[in-house]
Design an enzyme around this catalytic site. Structure first.
Site, PDB file in Angstrom:
ATOM      1  N   GLU A  53      47.086  27.586  23.260  1.00 38.47           N
ATOM      2  CA  GLU A  53      46.984  26.692  24.422  1.00 38.47           C
ATOM      3  C   GLU A  53      45.794  27.032  25.320  1.00 38.47           C
ATOM      4  O   GLU A  53      45.251  26.157  25.996  1.00 38.47           O
ATOM      5  CB  GLU A  53      48.271  26.710  25.242  1.00 38.47           C
ATOM      6  N   PHE A 115      66.085  28.695  28.132  1.00 42.15           N
ATOM      7  CA  PHE A 115      65.132  29.022  27.089  1.00 42.15           C
ATOM      8  C   PHE A 115      63.772  28.371  27.378  1.00 42.15           C
ATOM      9  O   PHE A 115      63.692  27.184  27.645  1.00 42.15           O
ATOM     10  CB  PHE A 115      65.660  28.539  25.732  1.00 42.15           C
ATOM     11  N   GLN A 116      62.754  29.164  27.346  1.00 42.02           N
ATOM     12  CA  GLN A 116      61.376  28.722  27.603  1.00 42.02           C
ATOM     13  C   GLN A 116      61.204  28.098  28.981  1.00 42.02           C
ATOM     14  O   GLN A 116      60.420  27.183  29.165  1.00 42.02           O
ATOM     15  CB  GLN A 116      60.871  27.786  26.498  1.00 42.02           C
ATOM     16  N   LYS A 165      62.113  17.914  30.747  1.00 41.67           N
ATOM     17  CA  LYS A 165      62.281  17.169  29.502  1.00 41.67           C
ATOM     18  C   LYS A 165      63.041  15.851  29.695  1.00 41.67           C
ATOM     19  O   LYS A 165      62.721  14.833  29.079  1.00 41.67           O
ATOM     20  CB  LYS A 165      63.005  18.040  28.467  1.00 41.67           C
ATOM     21  N   MET A 491      28.152  44.225  27.769  1.00 45.96           N
ATOM     22  CA  MET A 491      27.990  44.271  29.222  1.00 45.96           C
ATOM     23  C   MET A 491      28.737  45.458  29.812  1.00 45.96           C
ATOM     24  O   MET A 491      28.285  46.081  30.779  1.00 45.96           O
ATOM     25  CB  MET A 491      28.479  42.958  29.848  1.00 45.96           C
TER      26      MET A 491
HETATM   27  C1  LIG Z   1      39.111  37.919  29.252  1.00 44.25           C
HETATM   28  C2  LIG Z   1      38.164  38.949  29.728  1.00 44.25           C
HETATM   29  N1  LIG Z   1      38.448  40.257  29.603  1.00 44.25           N
HETATM   30  C3  LIG Z   1      37.567  41.191  30.025  1.00 44.25           C
HETATM   31  C4  LIG Z   1      36.378  40.840  30.607  1.00 44.25           C
HETATM   32  C5  LIG Z   1      35.397  41.907  31.102  1.00 44.25           C
HETATM   33  N2  LIG Z   1      34.147  41.836  30.342  1.00 44.25           N
HETATM   34  C6  LIG Z   1      33.046  41.233  30.817  1.00 44.25           C
HETATM   35  S1  LIG Z   1      31.775  41.246  29.753  1.00 44.25           S
HETATM   36  C7  LIG Z   1      32.642  42.114  28.614  1.00 44.25           C
HETATM   37  C8  LIG Z   1      32.030  42.490  27.303  1.00 44.25           C
HETATM   38  C9  LIG Z   1      31.785  41.312  26.448  1.00 44.25           C
HETATM   39  O1  LIG Z   1      31.441  41.741  25.164  1.00 44.25           O
HETATM   40  P1  LIG Z   1      30.849  40.733  24.102  1.00 44.25           P
HETATM   41  O2  LIG Z   1      31.645  39.475  24.082  1.00 44.25           O
HETATM   42  O3  LIG Z   1      30.747  41.434  22.813  1.00 44.25           O
HETATM   43  O4  LIG Z   1      29.446  40.353  24.681  1.00 44.25           O
HETATM   44  P2  LIG Z   1      28.131  41.243  24.943  1.00 44.25           P
HETATM   45  O5  LIG Z   1      28.207  41.741  26.344  1.00 44.25           O
HETATM   46  O6  LIG Z   1      28.139  42.362  23.935  1.00 44.25           O
HETATM   47  O7  LIG Z   1      27.023  40.293  24.746  1.00 44.25           O
HETATM   48  C10 LIG Z   1      33.922  42.378  29.098  1.00 44.25           C
HETATM   49  C11 LIG Z   1      34.939  43.153  28.369  1.00 44.25           C
HETATM   50  C12 LIG Z   1      36.132  39.456  30.733  1.00 44.25           C
HETATM   51  N3  LIG Z   1      35.029  38.986  31.311  1.00 44.25           N
HETATM   52  N4  LIG Z   1      37.022  38.537  30.273  1.00 44.25           N
END
Ligand SMILES: Cc1ncc(C[n+]2csc(CCOP(=O)(O)OP(=O)(O)O)c2C)c(N)n1
Lengths: 586, 163
Positions: A53, A115-116, A165, A491
């Site tokens: 979803e 439920f749900q 529902k 990052m």
């Molecule tokens: C759902 C979610 N969880 C954690 C983060 C924190 N976060 C920001 S950038 C990042 C790393 C992203 O890694 P990747 O998708 O491999 O991209 P890259 O930076 O290597 O290009 C994380 C964990 C986030 N933005 N969103």
């Protein structure tokens, strides 16, 4: 003519049709089975069955960002509804019009931990523009009408309609009529700006010596790019766009300074810092733009246009606040400015402006991201991630719809893809939701089947909604996935390099990553791995040429240790305080 | 500074939770809050007191106005206004204290509304300040229980908050 007698489920299906809905993104379950049956029997609206979803909400969101029309989501109660939450929050933070229909347990079971059962109105309350719980089936048409009205007007946003529902039971029929108007007594978004304020703003603009136009996502959402561009050209003012505003002003135009903010361009951040007048349009001075608010743009008189009064003077006080839709306000500004310039061609201080441009060009020559090329592509045999985006931009002539996930790849895409038009850059700027990119690309591709749609991603992000490769198979959605493969949560690693002594706490995948080529193939798609520089352009050419009609997963292995620069120095830095490389700072 | 914000909102389930939720979500504080029906059955009136500098209060009123359920809003502290709060207070009252408490209650124009062998229940209306002073004035007497309605108010003169 006699009004048709319809059940709640049928009214819902019919109302969506009458509202002009083009796609429903959803996933069935017990609480929405009456609705799904009504859709099956009575609706022509294509329904896209996602695999989770969250992806339904992101796909609807991507569709909305690209088209400007509201995205529509249908999910069941409980886990269906909670799975949609991240996507609703993502849309809320970026002010994206969306209507989410969630099933609910039958009215008589509400409150009994049935439920749900989950309190969807309660859970979603802080992340919606508004929400409804339907209490009587005959209210469904008017509720749908109101929901679309609220979602799409003023500052747009997601609206949830929770449907117990029994409200959609097939045996209970009601007279159906879709209202053609809505009246909500407490809701009247501004239709135009205050003329006195606009006049005052124009006076300030015309006497500016070091102006900058700072344009955000509101310009894109408010379809005001043409007005913004016209005003900037009329006055010869420099323009910077926020992450959300990219494309609001044409990327390759001389007057464009690039993005501003944490990873903004040197020239854009400096121009902001030294500006004497800032015209902020549809932007909200958020923390990823301003750096330390108390040190933000010390010399500037700030004019702030926004349709949402609460966005004005929230973090940075505005000297001239103007509440109104960006297009209408800019139109009025243009008229006044044109008139003034006609009567008094000398009212603009062109000499000061020329000096200002000279200074800006100096910044560009020194450290401009596009002009002084800071990432040194020739310094290594490894492919630089920035070079991948530049190659993509070249291949697609700056015309593709580019969705992205969150991380370094997102910033590289924002910095190096030159968006020439609004609604082409589709990313989760406010919430920063990893997993957004692929489903968003699906929504865009459905809206524009003939356009190039690319999802720029990383190994972390793509795996958050990788299951949607299956949805792409089912609906034949030949999006291109460009994975900037660095083997890390890039990052996170960058911050750990810069602030945590290179201690890579949980940002390394070791050898756990799948073979993305085989994975793509397993879903019936094309996978291409690229390791060498010379293979990059041919692979891109294949993705957009030979494999035009296929989903292509380009797994491009890039320099794993690259960082995104510039980067604001924080805490306590101002706009102009930036790291320019691993060793150099301003 | 303390502000009294009073608003008309749709008399619908969920409206109150949106207002209260806004305060916790955005880290605004609520000192007191009351809400009840009005002469118009479709509207209820909510009054709250909150603390903050001008820019905080500006944000609060803007954010409140953004809620679809909020129909009209006024910051009563912007102009001259009447402010009232009702308090019921139960105090231990034995021996000589009984007369002393009665005297203090009279001075504050309160009423003893329930009398027990060792307790008085006193009702007092007025500004929040006055209620605070009364509690302080109880001095030696043991306060057993206090319940307050929270501040409500109206603007003075012709000004009305209506549709
Ligand atoms: C759902 C979610 N969880 C954690 C983060 C924190 N976060 C920001 S950038 C990042 C790393 C992203 O890694 P990747 O998708 O491999 O991209 P890259 O930076 O290597 O290009 C994380 C964990 C986030 N933005 N969103």
């Amino acid at each position: 003519m006699a009004k048709p007698m319809l059940s709640g489920g049928e009214m819902l299906a019919r109302a969506l049709q009458d509202e002009g809905v083009e796609f429903i993104f959803g996933y069935p379950g017990g609480a929405v089975l009456h609705i799904y049956d009504a859709l099956f029997q009575t609706s022509d609206i294509p329904h896209i069955l996602v695999r989770h979803e969250q992806a339904a909400t992101h796909a609807a969101d991507g569709y909305a960002r690209a088209t400007g029309k509201p995205g529509v989501v249908l999910v069941t109660s409980g886990p269906g509804a909670t799975n949609a939450i991240t996507g609703i929050a993502t849309a809320y933070m970026d002010s994206i019009p969306m209507v989410v229909l969630s099933g609910q347990v039958p009215s008589h079971l509400i409150g009994e931990d049935a439920f749900q059962e989950t309190d969807m109105v309660g859970i979603s309350r802080p992340i919606v523009k508004h929400s409804f719980m339907v209490k009587r089936p005959e209210d469904i048409p008017a509720t749908i009408k109101k929901a679309f009205h609220i979602a799409t007007t003023g500052r747009p946003g997601p609206v949830v309609i929770d449907l117990p529902k029994d409200m959609t039971h097939p045996a209970h029929k009601f007279e159906y009529e879709y209202p053609d108007k809505v009246k909500i007594r407490s809701y009247a978004p501004a239709q135009k700006g205050h003329s006195g304020q606009i006049r005052k703003a124009v006076d300030i603009l015309l006497s500016a010596r070091k102006p900058v136009i700072y344009a955000g996502g509101g310009v894109v959402l408010g379809n005001a790019s043409a007005q913004l561009t016209a005003l900037a050209r009329l006055l010869d003012f420099p323009v910077t766009n926020t992450l959300m505003g990219l494309g609001a002003y044409p990327g390759s135009d001389r007057q464009f300074l690039g993005m501003l903010g944490m990873h903004g361009f040197y020239e854009a951040n400096n121009a902001m810092h030294y500006a004497d007048v800032i015209l902020a349009v549809g932007a909200r001075f958020d923390d990823r733009v301003t750096n330390t608010p108390s040190k933000f743009c010390p010399e500037a008189t700030i004019i702030h246009i926004d349709v949402d009064p609460a966005s004005i003077s929230k973090t940075v006080p505005a000297h001239v606040p103007i509440v109104g839709p960006c297009d209408a306000v800019l139109d009025e500004m243009l008229d006044i400015a044109r008139e003034r310039l006609k009567q008094e061609p000398e009212c603009l201080d062109r000499k000061a402006l020329a000096e200002w441009w000279q200074r800006i060009d100096g910044w560009r020559d020194a450290h401009g991201l596009w002009t002084a090329c800071r990432y040194a592509p020739e310094s290594t045999d490894l492919i630089k991630p920035q070079a991948v985006i530049e190659a993509l931009c070249k291949m697609t002539k700056g015309q593709a719809y580019v969705t992205s996930d969150v991380g370094q790849h997102q910033m590289f895409a924002a910095q190096y893809y030159r968006f020439e038009q609004p609604r082409r850059w589709i990313n989760s700027g406010g919430l920063g939701t990893m997993g957004f990119g692929l489903p968003a690309a699906m929504g865009v591709k459905l809206a524009y089947p003939d356009a190039d749609v690319v999802c720029v991603t990383g190994e972390g992000s793509i795996q958050m909604n990788i299951q949607e490769l299956s949805t792409c198979t089912q609906y034949k959605l030949p999006v291109k996935i460009l994975n900037l493969h660095n083997g890390y949560l890039g990052m996170v690693k960058q911050w750990q390099d810069m602030q945590y002594g290179g201690r890579y706490s949980e940002s390394v995948y070791e050898d756990s990553l799948p073979d993305f080529v085989k994975l793509a193939e397993a879903y019936g798609h094309v996978g291409i791995r690229v390791d060498r520089k010379e293979d990059l352009e041919p692979a891109l050419a294949d993705a957009f040429g030979k494999y035009r009609d296929r989903l292509v997963f380009l797994d491009v292995h890039v320099d794993p240790h690259e960082h995104v620069y510039p980067m604001h120095v924080a805490p306590n830095g101002s706009m102009r305080d930036m790291w320019l490389s691993k060793t150099e700072r301003t | 500074m303390r502000h009294i914000i009073s608003l008309l909102m749709e008399n619908e389930p969920g409206a109150l939770s949106r207002v209260v939720g806004l305060f916790s979500q955005r880290g605004y504080n609520i000192e007191s809050l009351n809400v009840a029906a009005t002469e118009d059955p479709t509207l209820s009136r909510l009054t709250l007191t909150t603390l903050g500098d001008d820019s905080k209060i500006e944000q609060i009123t803007k954010q409140l106005n953004k809620l679809i359920d909020v129909v009209k809003l006024v910051d009563l502290t912007d102009g001259s206004h009447i402010e009232r709060e009702l308090m019921l207070i139960k105090v231990k009252a034995v021996g000589a204290q009984r007369a002393e408490i009665k005297r203090t209650t009279d001075i504050f124009r309160g009423q003893i509304v329930d009398v027990g062998t060792s307790v008085y229940t006193i009702q007092l209306a007025g500004t929040a300040d006055k209620l605070d002073s009364f509690v302080r004035a109880m001095g030696e007497a043991t306060v057993l229980e206090v319940v307050r309605t929270g501040v409500c108010g109206l603007a003075r003169g012709d000004k009305v908050l209506s549709l």
